[in-house]
Design an enzyme around this catalytic site. Structure first.
Site, PDB file in Angstrom:
ATOM      1  N   GLU A  50       0.810  -1.223   0.000  1.00 55.23           N
ATOM      2  CA  GLU A  50       0.000   0.000   0.000  1.00 55.23           C
ATOM      3  C   GLU A  50       0.843   1.274   0.000  1.00 55.23           C
ATOM      4  OE1 GLU A  50      -0.605  -2.610   1.922  1.00 55.23           O
ATOM      5  OE2 GLU A  50      -2.727  -3.160   1.742  1.00 55.23           O
ATOM      6  N   PHE A 112     -11.722  -7.029  13.667  1.00 52.89           N
ATOM      7  CA  PHE A 112     -10.653  -7.525  12.794  1.00 52.89           C
ATOM      8  C   PHE A 112     -10.300  -6.460  11.757  1.00 52.89           C
ATOM      9  CE2 PHE A 112      -9.471  -9.773   8.821  1.00 52.89           C
ATOM     10  CZ  PHE A 112      -8.240 -10.253   9.256  1.00 52.89           C
ATOM     11  N   GLN A 113      -9.021  -6.191  11.611  1.00 46.59           N
ATOM     12  CA  GLN A 113      -8.502  -5.188  10.676  1.00 46.59           C
ATOM     13  C   GLN A 113      -9.121  -3.811  10.898  1.00 46.59           C
ATOM     14  OE1 GLN A 113      -8.496  -6.855   6.624  1.00 46.59           O
ATOM     15  NE2 GLN A 113      -6.441  -7.642   7.014  1.00 46.59           N
ATOM     16  N   LYS A 162     -17.431  -0.389   5.655  1.00 41.73           N
ATOM     17  CA  LYS A 162     -17.921  -1.383   4.692  1.00 41.73           C
ATOM     18  C   LYS A 162     -19.437  -1.286   4.498  1.00 41.73           C
ATOM     19  CE  LYS A 162     -17.707  -6.033   3.093  1.00 41.73           C
ATOM     20  NZ  LYS A 162     -16.862  -7.192   2.902  1.00 41.73           N
TER      21      LYS A 162
END
Lengths: 586, 163
Positions: A50, A112-113, A162
């Site tokens: 990234e 998570f993440q 998301k």
């Protein structure tokens, strides 16, 4: 009709005429990647890390007048992007970075993440957003592009959870943006511009000091007109190289820590300095105490008021877009036919030419060992001075700045503010994609190249035929140089004793590798490499491991207290002569 | 030198952290900070007490102005202004101290807003020095707890900070 947040995002990027998105997929951005798959307005470039995505977007922006866009996933994707964002922030590069985020119901639960991207990136962005409602998404993207590109440019991060990419809304892209608290200035204050003209008229030893702001503000033509009209000596900072043609006789070279003798002496002893999009950075003026000790008048033109008078006292601050301000200034000078006194100017040029004579960039050529300076000089010749040059950070960066004469803006792409090793290769990819027909060369070193070497794979995938010039000296050269100067030649961890075979490495990635060990082979090898228009060529130049960058100014010293190259150390140098006939002085 | 800055800022999530982040990242001091929305609910007003040389204060002001959400910044020190700070102080109030505490509160124009058998809680507003003076005037052993808001400031007379 309602469409998903991810589709809205893709439509927004198309509305902004985005050509490339540099990115890497992951869980939180899968919806966006699916939307990218279903459209054909812009292309996505899959990097291997990234950080490289952001550097590539950054160089895409630097080498064109367009804006770079990067897309990364949440958590580690976002944190990997931070170095790239900070690099762009320090050099004021317009860029939009979209990061994925965990779903809004999970934010704050250490999911998570998950990482607080708005918090992580806050110190290194011009602005950032967390979009919590799909209805705000399009307007936020519009604002982000507006903020990134106006005023003092900079990176803007949009963090998109998301569930926002999955939720639906009607797509309605705003035509314009109005933010009541954000109104960057454009026109400089007419009274202040008049004052600047008056100072130029009174100047005996004028000096024009041009920084990266002149390039970002697309003001190179105005800079050149001003300098030539007045016949005044001009210097560029590391970030400003190309703003004024490097081969022009009025150009006295780069100034600062590794600037030329004549540029630093001229800056030190000028009585009137016109600073254009330059911020008196510590690598430029060294110690403010020594710098301000000379009697001088300073005019500073900058779009960012906080850059004005941050490190040195400024007599005439002009806040505004450099291009507009210079146009106004040139108009006033023309109208009133204002010029500095010719007599004084001639004496000033005599003085500067005396400083020029010893040629502070001279180096001893060698038949056996390749001098890094020689490679840069040959590169300039072979490319006709036309290549877009990206660089990593270290000695090779300074050699490039000193020996490649940049004659136009947006040709020299390097991490000036943050000094990010690993910038060069992904930057070359971005610059090549923005300028598909240009020769693009990445100047690097054996230390820097290994910080993002995995991008050789991306270069293969997208056929970016960049030419990598690896000035391989087996050291972290600049670190070694400082250890020689300041740490009793104790080479603590500056020796890289496990270098890969770069030729094989390039070949492993499907590219052409070359190793050049003799000075006589430098030019033929460069010619051969640049003739391979379709191929990436990795040129591993084994260079003098002991070469150092001169001149050099040590921290805390004045611009007139340079460590000079060996050939000048026993020379009788012309001091500043206050009694030259400048007319009525100071 | 001590300065008192008034900042009009968009009432948005994260705006406060941008301001405090700016101070910590650039090594400036915040002596006190108060913030609340204004009569216009889309806008908040902060009062920041800080100290530094004129150059530092100039940089702080410029850097604050650079934040996208900041609408306007003024340095109240540049002209006459009024400052107030609120303190709630809980003191031991037993035996003969009980009358003494009441008298002290009266002298400083404080108001006793909570009473128990053993304590008073006094509300006191005024410039910071007045609150300091009150604390000093008390028997230190009698102070059980203090909480102060930090200064809020406003220009005197016609001087108005508004969009």
């Amino acid at each position: 009709m309602e469409i998903s947040g991810a589709e809205i995002l893709a439509r927004c990027l198309a509305e902004e005429n985005v050509e490339f998105v540099f990115g890497y997929p992951g869980g939180a951005v899968l919806e966006i990647y699916d939307a990218i798959f279903k459209q054909n307005k812009f292309k996505h470039v899959l990097v291997r890390h990234e950080q490289a995505a952001v550097h590539a977007a950054d160089a895409y922006s630097r080498s064109s007048e367009k804006i770079g866009v990067a897309l990364v996933t949440s958590g580690p994707g976002a944190t990997n992007a931070i170095t790239g964002i900070a690099t762009a922030f320090m050099d004021s590069i317009p860029m939009v970075v979209i990061s994925g985020q965990v779903g809004t119901p999970m934010i704050g639960s250490d999911a998570f993440q998950e990482v607080d991207m708005v918090g992580c990136s806050r110190p290194v962005v011009k602005h950032n957003f967390l979009v919590k409602d799909v209805k705000d998404l399009a307007a936020t993207v519009k604002k982000a592009f507006h903020i990134a590109t106006t005023g003092r440019p900079g990176p803007v991060v949009i963090d998109v959870p998301k569930d926002v990419t999955q939720a639906k809304a009607v797509f309605d892209y705003p035509k314009s943006v109005s933010i009541r608290s954000y109104n960057p200035p454009v026109k400089g204050h007419p009274g202040q511009i008049k004052k600047a003209a008056t100072l130029l008229e009174q100047a005996k030893r004028p000096f024009i000091y041009v920084g990266g702001g002149a390039i970002l503000g697309n003001a190179a033509a105005e800079v050149t007109e001003l300098v030539r009209m007045l016949n005044v000596p001009c210097t560029n900072t590391l970030m400003g190289l190309g703003a004024y043609p490097g081969s022009d006789p009025l150009f006295v070279g780069m100034l600062g820590m590794h600037g030329t003798y004549e540029a630093n002496m001229a800056m030190q002893y000028a009585d009137t300095i016109i600073a254009i999009g330059a911020r008196f950075d510590d690598r430029v003026i060294s110690s403010p105490a020594h710098f301000a000790s000379q009697a001088k008048k300073i005019v500073q033109i900058d779009i960012d008021p906080s850059s004005i008078a941050k490190r040195v006292k400024v007599d005439v601050p002009i806040v505004g877009d450099v291009k507009d301000v210079l146009k106004d200034l040139i108009a006033i000078l023309k109208e009133a036919n204002i010029r500095p006194s010719e007599k004084a100017l001639n004496a000033w040029w005599d003085q500067i030419n005396d400083w020029r004579k010893p040629n502070s960039l001279w180096y001893a050529q060698d038949d056996e060992i390749i001098q890094p300076q020689f490679v840069m000089q040959k590169l300039f010749e072979v490319t006709g001075g036309n290549a877009i040059i990206t660089s990593d950070v270290g000695q090779h960066q300074m050699f490039t700045a000193q020996y490649y004469q940049f004659n136009r803006p947006r040709q020299w792409i390097n991490s000036g503010g943050l000094g990010t090793m690993g910038f060069g290769l992904p930057a070359a990819m971005g610059a090549q994609l923005a300028n598909p027909y240009a020769d693009v060369a990445c100047i690097t070193g054996d230390g820097s190249i290994q910080m993002n070497i995995q991008e050789l794979s991306t270069c293969k995938q997208y056929h970016t035929p960049v030419k990598i010039i690896n000035l391989n000296n087996g050291y972290l050269g600049m670190v070694r140089q400082w250890q020689e100067f300041f740490y009793g030649t104790r080479y603590s961890e500056s020796y890289v004793d496990a270098l890969p075979d770069f030729v094989k490495l390039a070949e492993a990635y499907g590219h052409v590798g070359m190793q050049i060990t003799k000075p006589a082979d430098v030019e033929p090898a460069l010619r051969e490499a640049f003739a391979m228009k379709e191929r990436l060529v990795f040129m591993d130049f084994l260079t003098n491991p002991k070469a150092n960058v001169f001149p050099m100014i040590q921290n805390g010293k004045g611009l007139n207290q340079m460590d000079l190259p060996p050939h000048m150390q026993n020379m009788q140098l012309t001091p500043f002569e206050n009694n030259r006939d400048y007319g009525n002085l100071c | 030198m001590r300065h008192i800055l008034s900042v009009l800022i968009e009432n948005e999530a994260g705006a406060l952290s941008r301001v405090t982040g700016l101070f910590s990242a650039r090594g400036y001091n915040i002596d006190s900070l108060t913030v609340q929305t204004t009569e216009d609910p889309t806008m908040s007003r902060m009062t920041i007490v800080t100290h530094g040389s004129e150059d530092v204060i100039e940089q702080i002001t410029k850097q604050l102005n650079k934040l996208i959400e900041v609408v306007k910044v003024i340095d109240l020190n540049e002209a006459d202004h009024i400052e107030r700070e609120l303190m709630l102080i809980k003191v031991r109030a037993t035996g003969k101290d009980r009358d003494e505490m009441k008298r002290m509160a009266d002298i400083f124009r404080g108001r006793i807003i909570d009473v128990t058998e053993k304590s008073y809680t006094i509300e006191l507003t005024g410039p910071g020095e007045k609150l300091d003076a009150f604390i000093k005037a008390l028997d230190q052993a009698a102070i059980l707890e203090t909480v102060r808001t930090g200064a809020s400031g406003i220009g005197r007379g016609e001087r108005i900070l508004k969009l």
